[in-house]
Design a protein around this motif. Structure first.
Motif, PDB file in Angstrom:
ATOM      1  N   UNK A 271       0.841  -1.217   0.000  1.00  0.00           N
ATOM      2  CA  UNK A 271       0.000   0.000   0.000  1.00  0.00           C
ATOM      3  C   UNK A 271       0.866   1.254   0.000  1.00  0.00           C
ATOM      4  N   UNK A 272       1.946   1.248   0.782  1.00  0.00           N
ATOM      5  CA  UNK A 272       2.852   2.403   0.835  1.00  0.00           C
ATOM      6  C   UNK A 272       3.476   2.676  -0.517  1.00  0.00           C
ATOM      7  N   UNK A 273       3.812   1.608  -1.233  1.00  0.00           N
ATOM      8  CA  UNK A 273       4.410   1.796  -2.560  1.00  0.00           C
ATOM      9  C   UNK A 273       3.418   2.476  -3.498  1.00  0.00           C
ATOM     10  N   UNK A 274       2.089   2.089  -3.376  1.00  0.00           N
ATOM     11  CA  UNK A 274       1.053   2.738  -4.212  1.00  0.00           C
ATOM     12  C   UNK A 274       0.944   4.220  -3.876  1.00  0.00           C
ATOM     13  N   UNK A 275       0.845   4.565  -2.554  1.00  0.00           N
ATOM     14  CA  UNK A 275       0.729   5.956  -2.126  1.00  0.00           C
ATOM     15  C   UNK A 275       1.955   6.752  -2.528  1.00  0.00           C
ATOM     16  N   UNK A 276       3.136   6.108  -2.410  1.00  0.00           N
ATOM     17  CA  UNK A 276       4.375   6.791  -2.797  1.00  0.00           C
ATOM     18  C   UNK A 276       4.378   7.115  -4.282  1.00  0.00           C
ATOM     19  N   UNK A 277       3.804   6.193  -5.058  1.00  0.00           N
ATOM     20  CA  UNK A 277       3.698   6.470  -6.499  1.00  0.00           C
ATOM     21  C   UNK A 277       2.796   7.670  -6.780  1.00  0.00           C
ATOM     22  N   UNK A 278       1.663   7.766  -6.005  1.00  0.00           N
ATOM     23  CA  UNK A 278       0.759   8.902  -6.153  1.00  0.00           C
ATOM     24  C   UNK A 278       1.480  10.211  -5.802  1.00  0.00           C
ATOM     25  N   UNK A 279       2.273  10.168  -4.709  1.00  0.00           N
ATOM     26  CA  UNK A 279       3.011  11.371  -4.306  1.00  0.00           C
ATOM     27  C   UNK A 279       4.011  11.772  -5.372  1.00  0.00           C
ATOM     28  N   UNK A 280       4.627  10.809  -5.971  1.00  0.00           N
ATOM     29  CA  UNK A 280       5.639  11.118  -6.994  1.00  0.00           C
ATOM     30  C   UNK A 280       4.968  11.760  -8.212  1.00  0.00           C
ATOM     31  N   UNK A 281       3.814  11.187  -8.609  1.00  0.00           N
ATOM     32  CA  UNK A 281       3.116  11.764  -9.770  1.00  0.00           C
ATOM     33  C   UNK A 281       2.615  13.193  -9.451  1.00  0.00           C
ATOM     34  N   UNK A 282       2.193  13.397  -8.185  1.00  0.00           N
ATOM     35  CA  UNK A 282       1.752  14.751  -7.799  1.00  0.00           C
ATOM     36  C   UNK A 282       2.886  15.755  -7.844  1.00  0.00           C
ATOM     37  N   UNK A 283       4.067  15.341  -7.382  1.00  0.00           N
ATOM     38  CA  UNK A 283       5.226  16.236  -7.434  1.00  0.00           C
ATOM     39  C   UNK A 283       5.626  16.533  -8.878  1.00  0.00           C
ATOM     40  N   UNK A 284       5.509  15.543  -9.753  1.00  0.00           N
ATOM     41  CA  UNK A 284       5.842  15.760 -11.175  1.00  0.00           C
ATOM     42  C   UNK A 284       4.858  16.763 -11.794  1.00  0.00           C
ATOM     43  N   UNK A 285       3.559  16.644 -11.416  1.00  0.00           N
ATOM     44  CA  UNK A 285       2.562  17.587 -11.947  1.00  0.00           C
ATOM     45  C   UNK A 285       2.823  19.006 -11.442  1.00  0.00           C
ATOM     46  N   UNK A 286       3.190  19.133 -10.135  1.00  0.00           N
ATOM     47  CA  UNK A 286       3.476  20.460  -9.588  1.00  0.00           C
ATOM     48  C   UNK A 286       4.678  21.082 -10.269  1.00  0.00           C
ATOM     49  N   UNK A 287       5.703  20.247 -10.534  1.00  0.00           N
ATOM     50  CA  UNK A 287       6.892  20.761 -11.230  1.00  0.00           C
ATOM     51  C   UNK A 287       6.548  21.229 -12.636  1.00  0.00           C
ATOM     52  N   UNK A 288       5.648  20.490 -13.285  1.00  0.00           N
ATOM     53  CA  UNK A 288       5.238  20.891 -14.636  1.00  0.00           C
ATOM     54  C   UNK A 288       4.455  22.213 -14.606  1.00  0.00           C
ATOM     55  N   UNK A 289       3.582  22.376 -13.547  1.00  0.00           N
ATOM     56  CA  UNK A 289       2.789  23.608 -13.433  1.00  0.00           C
ATOM     57  C   UNK A 289       3.668  24.817 -13.156  1.00  0.00           C
ATOM     58  N   UNK A 290       4.764  24.593 -12.499  1.00  0.00           N
ATOM     59  CA  UNK A 290       5.665  25.716 -12.176  1.00  0.00           C
ATOM     60  C   UNK A 290       6.644  26.029 -13.276  1.00  0.00           C
ATOM     61  N   UNK A 291       6.442  25.411 -14.395  1.00  0.00           N
ATOM     62  CA  UNK A 291       7.296  25.729 -15.544  1.00  0.00           C
ATOM     63  C   UNK A 291       6.880  27.102 -16.062  1.00  0.00           C
ATOM     64  N   UNK A 292       7.733  28.087 -15.995  1.00  0.00           N
ATOM     65  CA  UNK A 292       7.419  29.468 -16.350  1.00  0.00           C
ATOM     66  C   UNK A 292       8.194  29.890 -17.583  1.00  0.00           C
ATOM     67  N   UNK A 293       7.445  30.638 -18.456  1.00  0.00           N
ATOM     68  CA  UNK A 293       8.121  31.237 -19.612  1.00  0.00           C
ATOM     69  C   UNK A 293       9.145  32.232 -19.084  1.00  0.00           C
ATOM     70  N   UNK A 294      10.383  32.092 -19.379  1.00  0.00           N
ATOM     71  CA  UNK A 294      11.410  32.985 -18.835  1.00  0.00           C
ATOM     72  C   UNK A 294      11.194  34.447 -19.198  1.00  0.00           C
ATOM     73  N   UNK A 295      10.382  34.708 -20.242  1.00  0.00           N
ATOM     74  CA  UNK A 295      10.138  36.095 -20.656  1.00  0.00           C
ATOM     75  C   UNK A 295       8.886  36.709 -19.996  1.00  0.00           C
ATOM     76  N   UNK A 296       8.077  35.839 -19.305  1.00  0.00           N
ATOM     77  CA  UNK A 296       6.817  36.323 -18.762  1.00  0.00           C
ATOM     78  C   UNK A 296       7.023  37.347 -17.653  1.00  0.00           C
TER      79      UNK A 296
END
Length: 552
Positions: A271-296
């Motif tokens: 079960x921990x491995x499943x939850x850990x996978x969810x946390x990892x995917x959430x962190x990847x999504x947050x990192x993608x959302x924080x991708x900023x256009x350097x010119x913005x």
């Protein structure tokens, strides 16, 4: 209608209560008896200036109370409402008190008020006429209103007033538009440049706050990304995920022999491995959302600075720039289309003024017609008053336009054939003036309904048939109004419906003035005295009786 007059400690009057009635009330007495004191006392109650000298010698204060009966709709009712004073049902009590050491105090129905208010109310209740009648019929400023009332021109005057107000409003709107256009034209270049600048930037309400918030988010995004990447590293690879995988690999072989011992830990790790996978995917999504256009960030800051710079330039808050842009655009549009707007207002003002001019011209014509009727009516009254050669002329001349039209009205007279007419009080002698005033009042009596009319020795200088004509005209006035007349004429006194005698008495130490209502016998003696003087003869009584019988 004046019902009662109560006088306390005024000049020679210690205490006096008079009850006046409808019709013609005559007051007679020898010269110096105190008739003028009564009129002065009434005038004091009606707001005329008081003085300490009018207080009876030895008294601390003097007072006069005038009691009036008011019919519904009397002009004084509206005046009381305007002044914030309440009238008692059918009654109005005016009182004035003069203290020996202080100013006079005025009251309306026992409520304190000013002398000015008393005077305004008094003018709606009482009208005094005499040889020095400067505020009544001889006042040129009142002649136009008198003529309008005589001619029934109230609706025409009201129409002219309404059209005058409309014309004034149209002229004011035109002047304001011209002034606005002139001011705006001086700043036309500045406005045009500012509108172009504002339209190019096109700021929106609330944009300043939105840009400022976005800038803060962009600036904090780098630090947040570093923390997210570090957290992701602790989970993936050799971090928590690797440790749990190794633990599972060690527990799995034990399941064949000791499954009952390791089943629960293995399930928990799964079960921990499943939850850990969810946390990892959430962190990847947050990192993608924080991708900023350097010119913005640069673009946001550049627009934010531009908006704030423009707000400082115009001295407004950033959120006010859209309204400022709309206002400046409207002002610029007014300049660009100002000539059309002014032309429209000029047309409206011209139409309004033309409408007033037409109404004023029609009113002037109606006044001239009414003046002709009034002149004829007064001339008819003058003939029985032994003034056949006199002429009465209502002069109407152009005057600056106003809410009452464009006419100046003045009553004039000529007493000698061939003489040009002039102001009545300038061309008539004392006796002639009295008769002119009486003739005018007889014809103009309807102009102010509800007034008590007081005539102060208006018959001075006339006698015989002329005095009788004066008395009969006073009696005619008394058919529709309460009339009080102070007179020395037995012919006038004989025509009164009610008769009061004023006399002065002295005991050697004090002198007082008294007034008493005369019964028929006393009235006969008084009229005989007026005919014969101090000694009343049988002939005088007979003549007095004849006058009274003729008056019935």
């Amino acid at each position: 209608m004046l019902r009662g007059l109560e006088i306390r400690n005024i000049v020679l009057i210690e205490r006096l209560d008079l009850a006046f009635r409808d019709g013609l009330n005559v007051l007679t007495g020898e010269t110096g008896a105190g008739k003028s004191i009564l009129l002065d006392a009434l005038g004091f109650a009606l707001g005329r200036r008081g003085r300490h000298a009018m207080i009876r010698t030895g008294a601390a204060e003097g007072s006069v109370t005038a009691i009036f009966e008011l019919d519904d709709g009397h002009p004084a009712q509206a005046l009381l409402a305007e002044l914030g004073l309440e009238a008692l049902p059918g009654e109005l009590i005016l009182r004035r008190v003069q203290a020996a050491g202080g100013p006079a105090r005025g009251f309306v129905n026992d409520r304190r008020t000013t002398a000015e208010a008393l005077a305004r109310i008094g003018s709606a209740l009482v009208e005094v006429h005499g040889q020095h009648d400067e505020r009544g019929l001889l006042n040129p400023r009142a002649h136009r209103a008198m003529l309008d009332a005589y001619g029934g021109l109230g609706p025409r005057v009201a129409e002219a007033g309404s059209l005058w107000a409309a014309a004034q409003a149209a002229e004011a709107a035109l002047a304001a538009a011209r002034e606005t256009l002139a001011r705006a034209a001086e700043d036309a270049d500045y406005l045009r440049h500012s509108v172009e600048e504002l339209e190019a930037l096109a700021p929106r309400a609330g944009e300043d706050d939105a840009l400022d918030a976005e800038r803060r988010r962009i600036r904090s995004a780098g630090r947040i990304r570093e923390e997210l990447e570090r957290a992701a590293g602790l989970i993936a690879g050799q971090g928590a995920e690797g440790a749990m995988a190794e633990a599972l690999s060690r527990l799995a072989p034990l399941g064949d022999d000791h499954g009952d011992l390791v089943a629960e830990p293995v399930a928990a790790l799964d079960r921990a491995m499943v939850e850990l996978g969810e946390a990892q995917r959430g962190l990847e999504a947050a990192l993608e959302a924080l991708t900023v256009d350097p010119n913005r960030l640069e673009a946001v800051e550049e627009r934010l600075f531009a908006i704030r710079a423009l707000a400082r330039k115009h001295g407004v808050q950033a959120d006010a720039l859209p309204d400022l842009a709309a206002d400046m655009a409207a002002r610029l549009d007014a300049i660009d289309h100002g000539a059309e707007h002014i032309a429209g207002l000029e047309a409206e003002a011209g139409e309004a003024r033309a409408a007033f001019d037409a109404a004023a011209a029609a009113l002037g014509e109606a006044r001239r017609e009414a003046a002709a009727r009034l002149d004829t009516a007064i001339m008819a009254e003058l003939a029985p008053l032994r003034m056949e050669a006199a002429r009465f002329v209502t002069e109407i001349a152009p005057a600056p336009p106003g809410p009452e039209g464009a006419d100046r009205v003045q009553f004039t007279a000529a007493t000698n054939p061939g003489s040009p007419p002039g102001p009545v009080d300038k061309v008539a002698s004392g006796g002639e003036l009295s008769r002119f005033l009486l003739a005018m009042k007889v014809c103009l009596a309807a102009r102010a309904p509800g007034l008590t009319l007081i005539f102060d020795e208006i018959d001075r200088g006339v006698g015989g048939a002329t005095a009788n004509a004066v008395g009969r005209r006073l009696a005619r006035l008394a058919e529709t109004a309460q009339v009080l007349v102070v007179t020395h004429s037995p012919q006038v006194a004989a025509l009164g419906a009610h008769h009061w005698h004023i006399a002065k008495r002295s005991d050697g130490a004090t002198t007082v003035t008294g007034v008493e209502a005369l019964d028929p016998a006393a009235r006969l003696d008084e009229i005989a005295r007026m005919l014969a003087g101090a000694e009343i003869t049988a002939e005088a009584r007979a003549a007095a009786r004849a006058l009274l019988e003729a008056a019935e």
